[in-house]
Design a protein around this motif. Structure first.
Motif, short mmCIF file in Angstrom:
data_model
loop_
_atom_site.label_atom_id
_atom_site.label_comp_id
_atom_site.label_asym_id
_atom_site.label_seq_id
_atom_site.Cartn_x
_atom_site.Cartn_y
_atom_site.Cartn_z
N PHE A 37 -60.33 13.79 113.94
CA PHE A 37 -60.96 13.17 115.02
C PHE A 37 -60.29 13.01 116.16
O PHE A 37 -60.92 13.19 117.42
N GLU A 38 -59.05 12.74 116.16
CA GLU A 38 -58.12 12.75 117.38
C GLU A 38 -58.03 14.23 118.08
O GLU A 38 -58.24 13.92 119.34
N TYR A 39 -57.92 15.09 117.55
CA TYR A 39 -57.93 16.33 118.13
C TYR A 39 -59.28 16.71 118.98
O TYR A 39 -59.19 17.16 120.09
N GLY A 40 -60.30 16.31 118.43
CA GLY A 40 -61.71 16.66 119.33
C GLY A 40 -61.71 15.78 120.48
O GLY A 40 -61.85 16.15 121.62
N LEU A 41 -61.15 14.50 120.19
CA LEU A 41 -61.30 13.53 121.47
C LEU A 41 -60.08 14.06 122.60
O LEU A 41 -60.44 13.74 123.46
N ALA A 42 -58.82 14.67 121.88
CA ALA A 42 -57.99 14.91 123.01
C ALA A 42 -58.51 16.06 123.88
O ALA A 42 -58.26 16.38 124.94
N VAL A 43 -59.35 17.34 123.12
CA VAL A 43 -59.91 18.21 123.79
C VAL A 43 -60.86 17.88 124.90
O VAL A 43 -60.93 18.14 126.07
N ALA A 44 -61.77 16.46 124.38
CA ALA A 44 -62.90 16.20 125.36
C ALA A 44 -61.94 15.71 126.58
O ALA A 44 -62.20 15.80 127.65
N ALA A 45 -60.94 14.76 126.57
CA ALA A 45 -60.01 14.00 127.26
C ALA A 45 -59.61 15.23 128.20
O ALA A 45 -59.50 15.21 129.44
N ALA A 46 -59.00 16.30 127.73
CA ALA A 46 -58.32 17.40 128.46
C ALA A 46 -59.42 17.98 129.48
O ALA A 46 -58.97 18.33 130.62
N LEU A 47 -60.44 18.49 129.00
CA LEU A 47 -61.43 18.98 129.61
C LEU A 47 -62.08 17.98 130.97
O LEU A 47 -62.08 18.44 131.84
#
Lengths: 117, 164
Positions: A6-16
């Motif tokens: 879950f956290e990795y998906g949110l991390a990518v969204a935050a980075a974008l």
């Protein structure tokens, strides 16, 4: 066969989202600013999808569909405004298009004379 | 699956960095399309196949075409059509293609641990509890249509042509 955390998906969204924000703050061309707003909207949509996938509910995807139609409406109006600005000022630099700029003042007076403003 | 996820996340972030650093708007658009495709792969891995398809059709298809129209109306720069322009986006796109081939040939695509949310569930939610949202969206799209039409008429007037 592990699933995507879950956290990795949110991390990518935050980075974008951050990249889009940096683009909005750094670029001065209005077309690029609109592109970066699209990047931010897309990142927010990805966050919705990640959350919806985490809970196994359809709500995240429903929100993404709303976001998509909002982005389409926003782009249509935004691009029409950009074309209008370009046809009047022959420039898309956001710094050169300030309210107090001489160019803008001339334009307003010209429109006032023509009775169009 | 984590490998595919990491690769598409890297492609998405790399392409987005290229978008915000390009000088030429057409080059930035090419990278943005690749970025959107990579995000669609991530959505696919998260079990949201319907939304991944929408992302490609509407974002990478329709909205990017609008941007291309506007760039062409504004007048592209002379160095827009250059074979070297394609190198970066093609390399990133090849990474996505390699992921596709890997997922198909390894046969692991069917055993995703994520619980898939089917288009059927999305449709039931969209036209059930979220029906009011659909109606508000219809108003929003109408407002966008009217706004774009109005601005387009002002544009035709300011270009010295008759409206309509």
């Amino acid at each position: 066969m592990a699933s995507v955390p879950f956290e990795y998906g949110l991390a990518v969204a935050a980075a974008l989202f951050l990249l889009g924000l940096v683009g909005v703050l750094v670029r001065r061309n209005l077309l690029f600013i609109l592109l970066c707003v699209e990047i931010m909207l897309n990142a927010a949509g990805l966050a919705f999808i990640v959350a919806g996938s985490r809970w196994g509910q359809a709500d995240g995807q429903v929100m993404f569909i709303f976001l998509l139609s909002m982005a389409a409406a926003e782009v249509a109006v935004g691009l029409a405004l950009i074309l209008l600005l370009y046809s009047r000022h022959k420039d898309l630099d956001s710094d050169a298009l300030g309210v107090g700029s001489v160019q803008d003042e001339d334009e307003r007076q010209r429109l006032a004379r023509r009775g169009d403003a | 699956m984590n490998l595919v996820y990491a690769a598409s996340a890297c492609v998405a972030i790399a392409a987005t960095v290229m978008v915000i650093t390009r000088r030429n708007a057409v080059h930035a658009l090419l990278y943005l399309v690749v970025s959107l495709l990579a995000v669609a792969v991530i959505m696919l891995l998260l079990g949201a196949a319907f939304v991944a398809a929408l992302e490609i059709i509407i974002y990478a298809g329709a909205i990017m075409v609008l941007f291309v129209f506007v760039i062409m109306l504004i007048g592209p720069r002379n160095d827009t059509v250059n074979p070297r322009t394609w190198v970066g986006p093609v390399i990133l796109g090849l990474v996505l293609l390699a992921e596709l081939v890997y997922v198909i040939t390894s046969g692991k695509a069917t055993s995703v641990a994520v619980k898939e949310v089917t288009p059927r569930q999305v449709g039931i939610a969209l036209l059930g509890p979220y029906l009011i949202g659909v109606e508000v969206t219809a108003f929003l799209l109408l407002a966008g249509l009217v706004g774009a039409f109005h601005l387009g008429r002002r544009l035709a007037v300011s270009l010295g042509r008759k409206g309509d």
